[in-house]
Design a protein around this motif. Structure first.
Motif, PDB file in Angstrom:
ATOM      1  N   VAL A 152      36.613  31.463  40.585  1.00  0.00           N
ATOM      2  CA  VAL A 152      36.463  30.150  39.958  1.00  0.00           C
ATOM      3  C   VAL A 152      37.847  29.542  39.757  1.00  0.00           C
ATOM      4  O   VAL A 152      38.812  30.258  39.520  1.00  0.00           O
ATOM      5  N   VAL A 153      37.921  28.236  39.872  1.00  0.00           N
ATOM      6  CA  VAL A 153      39.190  27.555  39.612  1.00  0.00           C
ATOM      7  C   VAL A 153      39.364  27.494  38.100  1.00  0.00           C
ATOM      8  O   VAL A 153      38.505  26.976  37.386  1.00  0.00           O
ATOM      9  N   GLN A 154      40.487  28.019  37.642  1.00  0.00           N
ATOM     10  CA  GLN A 154      40.780  28.002  36.207  1.00  0.00           C
ATOM     11  C   GLN A 154      41.611  26.782  35.827  1.00  0.00           C
ATOM     12  O   GLN A 154      41.394  26.175  34.786  1.00  0.00           O
ATOM     13  N   SER A 155      42.573  26.432  36.695  1.00  0.00           N
ATOM     14  CA  SER A 155      43.390  25.252  36.407  1.00  0.00           C
ATOM     15  C   SER A 155      43.963  24.711  37.703  1.00  0.00           C
ATOM     16  O   SER A 155      44.039  25.412  38.707  1.00  0.00           O
ATOM     17  N   SER A 183      43.794  37.104  38.874  1.00  0.00           N
ATOM     18  CA  SER A 183      44.044  35.705  39.246  1.00  0.00           C
ATOM     19  C   SER A 183      44.952  35.608  40.465  1.00  0.00           C
ATOM     20  O   SER A 183      45.742  36.507  40.744  1.00  0.00           O
ATOM     21  N   HIS A 209      47.400  32.522  42.174  1.00  0.00           N
ATOM     22  CA  HIS A 209      47.969  31.185  42.049  1.00  0.00           C
ATOM     23  C   HIS A 209      48.380  30.722  43.442  1.00  0.00           C
ATOM     24  O   HIS A 209      49.109  31.434  44.147  1.00  0.00           O
ATOM     25  N   GLN A 261      45.149  27.613  40.190  1.00  0.00           N
ATOM     26  CA  GLN A 261      44.974  28.980  39.713  1.00  0.00           C
ATOM     27  C   GLN A 261      43.502  29.330  39.831  1.00  0.00           C
ATOM     28  O   GLN A 261      42.643  28.657  39.252  1.00  0.00           O
ATOM     29  N   VAL A 262      43.227  30.385  40.595  1.00  0.00           N
ATOM     30  CA  VAL A 262      41.872  30.860  40.797  1.00  0.00           C
ATOM     31  C   VAL A 262      41.721  32.175  40.040  1.00  0.00           C
ATOM     32  O   VAL A 262      42.577  33.049  40.132  1.00  0.00           O
ATOM     33  N   CYS A 263      40.645  32.289  39.302  1.00  0.00           N
ATOM     34  CA  CYS A 263      40.391  33.481  38.506  1.00  0.00           C
ATOM     35  C   CYS A 263      39.217  34.245  39.119  1.00  0.00           C
ATOM     36  O   CYS A 263      38.241  33.646  39.560  1.00  0.00           O
ATOM     37  N   VAL A 290      36.084  36.557  38.458  1.00  0.00           N
ATOM     38  CA  VAL A 290      35.196  36.805  37.330  1.00  0.00           C
ATOM     39  C   VAL A 290      34.051  37.719  37.740  1.00  0.00           C
ATOM     40  O   VAL A 290      33.693  37.803  38.922  1.00  0.00           O
ATOM     41  N   LYS A 340      33.003  36.472  32.998  1.00  0.00           N
ATOM     42  CA  LYS A 340      34.240  36.781  32.289  1.00  0.00           C
ATOM     43  C   LYS A 340      35.255  37.312  33.291  1.00  0.00           C
ATOM     44  O   LYS A 340      34.889  37.899  34.317  1.00  0.00           O
ATOM     45  N   PRO A 341      36.557  37.107  33.015  1.00  0.00           N
ATOM     46  CA  PRO A 341      37.585  37.603  33.937  1.00  0.00           C
ATOM     47  C   PRO A 341      37.383  39.081  34.266  1.00  0.00           C
ATOM     48  O   PRO A 341      37.025  39.884  33.398  1.00  0.00           O
TER      49      PRO A 341
END
Length: 141
Positions: free
Chosen positions: A62-65, A93, A95, A113-115, A117, A123-124
């Motif tokens: 998921v894209v976090q930022s 993550s 980046h 930034q892709v996390c 999950v 959740k991460p």
């Protein structure tokens, strides 16, 4: 991960009518789609199938930022190249620095930034070890 890994990737794509506004200019949010396609195809080239990752490892991305700059417009029928590179790798993550170019001219640039999950809890969760090892190796190039 059977494909040789590289620290950068490029995806060429055409701007279609559906990507533009009434004036034939690429709608700003569609650059995010272009960047997503480039990241996905890069992972695919590294041997990562995100559908299989979700089923086998219960991991999603998921894209976090993100931070985007729009410098010049792309237009209907333009041929764009989306360049991608990893700037930082965390346990859960990735980046990316990505840019969209037309004939070498910078049109848009972003840091995403892709996390990773857990597919159930969202959740991460740590990147699967084989993927992390592959990405770590190419970020050290």
């Amino acid at each position: 991960m059977t494909t040789p890994a590289t620290s950068t990737a490029a995806l060429t794509l055409r701007v279609y009518y559906e990507d533009t506004d009434a004036g034939g200019v690429v709608f700003y949010a569609n650059y995010l789609k272009f960047l997503e396609r480039a990241r996905t195809e890069w992972l695919r080239a590294l041997g990562v199938n995100q559908s299989e990752l979700a089923v086998r490892e219960h991991r999603l991305f998921v894209v976090q930022s993100l931070d985007m700059q729009y410098l010049r417009p792309a237009r209907l029928d333009d041929l764009l190249v989306i360049h991608s590179r990893i700037t930082r790798l965390g346990r859960a993550s990735i980046h990316f620095a990505q840019r969209a170019e037309r004939n070498g001219e910078l049109l848009a640039a972003g840091n995403i930034q892709v996390c990773c999950v857990d597919a159930g809890s969202l959740k991460p969760a740590p990147l699967p070890r084989p993927l992390w090892d592959t990405l770590k190796a190419i970020t050290l190039e």
